[in-house]
Design an enzyme around this catalytic site. Structure first.
Site, mmCIF file in Angstrom:
data_model
loop_
_atom_site.group_PDB
_atom_site.id
_atom_site.type_symbol
_atom_site.label_atom_id
_atom_site.label_comp_id
_atom_site.label_asym_id
_atom_site.label_seq_id
_atom_site.Cartn_x
_atom_site.Cartn_y
_atom_site.Cartn_z
ATOM 1 N N LYS A 86 17.201 -14.758 5.690
ATOM 2 C CA LYS A 86 18.618 -14.237 4.958
ATOM 3 C C LYS A 86 19.615 -13.940 5.811
ATOM 4 O O LYS A 86 20.737 -14.116 5.355
ATOM 5 C CB LYS A 86 18.087 -12.719 4.889
ATOM 6 N N LYS B 109 8.523 -23.851 -5.263
ATOM 7 C CA LYS B 109 8.097 -22.092 -6.416
ATOM 8 C C LYS B 109 8.611 -21.721 -7.177
ATOM 9 O O LYS B 109 9.593 -22.175 -7.778
ATOM 10 C CB LYS B 109 8.276 -21.211 -5.147
ATOM 11 N N LYS C 152 12.603 -17.305 -10.820
ATOM 12 C CA LYS C 152 13.738 -16.799 -12.013
ATOM 13 C C LYS C 152 14.712 -17.198 -11.165
ATOM 14 O O LYS C 152 16.104 -17.445 -12.358
ATOM 15 C CB LYS C 152 13.475 -15.101 -11.746
#
Ligand code: TRP
Length: 339
Positions: free
Chosen positions: A115, A201, A204
Site C-alpha cells: 500500500k 478480480k 467495485k
C-alpha cells in the site's frame, strides 16, 4: 470457540464480496450455533481512516455493509455484529499493545509495503500501525479462530507474536493474559473474477458495470450481465483440466459451482460438450434464484437507517461487555493505575 473477524466497510458490494468473506461468515455462524461457540463480526471502520477517505462515504458504507451482512444471513440475535468506532476498547488496547509491537515486525508486513509503495514518508501513521489495531481487534475478545483470506494471514501471525511477547513480558508463566488466535482460511475461498476479463478480480472500482454482479442488481440485469460475459468460442470441457488457459470459462464454471454448492468437475459432468449458449442461461437462472432473496432484503434494509443503527448499537453494547475485562487486565499487567 470464539470466532472474531472484521471487514472494511466498502460500498458497491458485489458477488465477489458475497462469495468471498460474507458467505463464509454465515456458515461459521451456523456451525458456531451448533457447537455452542460465539461469533463476533465487525465493520473495521477505524481501519478505514488509515487511507484518504470521504467521511460521508464512510458512514454510508458502514451502514450499507451492515445491511448486506444481515441480508446475506448474519443474524444479529445470534452473532454480535457491530462497528469498531462504537467499541472504544479496540483503540485503547491498540495503544497498550503499541508498547509490545516492534517496528521491525511492522516493517515486514507485505500489505504495508504494497500500500505504501515508494512513498512511505507520505503515508499515515495509521497505515503503518494498522496491524496492531487488527491484533487488538481479536486479542481483546480472546478469539480462538479468525476467518480471513490468505492476504490477512501475515497480520494474524503478527497478532500471535504480539500476544506471545506480551504474555512473556508481563504475565506469570501459568497465567497468560492473551489467547493465541488461529487463522481460519476457508478451504475453497472463491476468487471471483471480472465478467469482462478472467485475469482480474471482480472489483467495485472496475469502470465497467458489466464486469460485476452487484448486490443491488435485479433479475433482468443479472441475466443480461451473464449473457454478455466474455467467453471463448469452444464448448465446455467435461473435466476441470480442460479449463486450463480459459480464464473466463473457468470463472463462470467456478461461480456456478460455488452457487450450486458443488465442484467444478460436477458442473462439467453436467455441461461438458455444451456451448455457452446453453450454459449462460443456466448460470443466470441459478444466480437469480440464489441472489433474489438476498437482493430483496438488502434493498429494503439499506434504506432503513433506524433499523441499521439499532443493530449496531445493540451489537456494540454486547461487544463492550466482552471487551472490558481483558482491557482492564491489560492495564493492570502493565502497571497502569486505574483506581
Ligand atoms: N484487515 C482486514 C481486511 O482488510 C480487516 C480486519 C480488521 C480484520 N480487523 C480484523 C480481519 C480482525 C480479521 C480480524 O480484510
Amino acid at each position: 470457540m470464539r470466532i472474531v473477524s472484521g471487514i472494511q466497510p466498502t460500498g458497491n458490494l458485489h458477488l465477489g464480496n458475497y462469495l468471498g468473506a460474507i458467505r463464509n461468515w454465515v456458515s461459521m455462524q451456523d456451525d458456531a450455533a451448533a457447537s455452542g461457540g460465539e461469533c463476533l463480526y465487525f465493520l473495521a471502520d477505524l481501519h478505514a481512516i488509515s487511507m484518504p477517505h470521504v467521511p460521508a462515504d464512510l458512514s454510508a458504507n458502514t451502514r450499507e455493509m451492515v445491511a448486506a451482512l444481515v441480508a446475506c444471513g448474519i443474524d444479529p440475535d445470534h452473532s454480535i455484529l457491530f462497528n469498531q468506532a462504537q467499541v472504544p476498547q479496540h483503540a485503547e488496547l491498540q495503544w497498550l499493545l503499541n508498547g509490545t509491537a516492534r517496528m521491525g515486525w511492522l516493517n515486514r508486513m507485505t500489505q504495508w509495503k504494497d500500500k505504501a509503495g515508494k512513498n512511505r514518508e507520505g503515508q499515515s501513521v495509521a497505515l503503518f500501525t494498522y496491524p496492531v489495531l487488527q491484533a487488538a481487534d481479536v486479542l481483546i475478545y480472546q478469539a480462538t479462530h479468525v476467518p480471513v483470506g490468505e492476504d490477512q494471514k501475515q497480520h494474524l501471525e503478527l497478532a500471535r507474536d504480539i500476544a506471545q511477547k506480551f504474555n512473556n513480558d508481563f504475565c506469570a508463566e501459568d497465567a497468560p493474559l492473551f489467547t493465541l488466535p488461529a487463522p481460519f482460511i476457508p478451504p475453497e475461498a472463491a476468487r471471483i473474477m471480472s465478467l469482462r476479463d478472467g485475469s482480474s478480480k471482480m472489483s467495485k472500482s472496475d469502470p465497467s458495470d458489466m464486469s460485476r454482479i452487484n448486490m443491488t442488481d435485479d433479475a433482468d440485469t443479472i441475466m443480461q450481465k451473464v449473457k454478455k460475459a466474455k467467453t471463448d468460442p469452444e464448448p465446455l470441457p467435461s473435466e476441470k483440466a480442460g479449463l486450463e488457459g480459459r480464464a473466463e470459462a473457468n470463472n463462470l464454471v467456478s461461480i456456478y459451482a460455488v452457487m450450486a454448492g458443488t465442484t467444478a468437475d460436477d458442473v462439467l459432468a453436467q455441461f461438458g460438450g455444451q456451448g455457452f449458449g446453453s450454459f449462460k442461461p443456466a448460470l443466470g437462472e441459478l444466480l437469480v434464484e440464489k441472489l433474489a432473496p438476498i437482493n430483496a432484503r438488502f434493498v429494503e434494509l439499506r434504506q432503513d437507517r433506524t433499523a441499521l443503527d439499532a443493530i449496531l448499537r445493540k451489537g456494540a453494547e454486547k461487544a463492550r461487555a466482552l471487551a472490558i475485562p481483558t482491557l482492564e487486565k491489560t492495564y493492570d499487567a502493565l502497571g497502569l493505575v486505574r483506581r
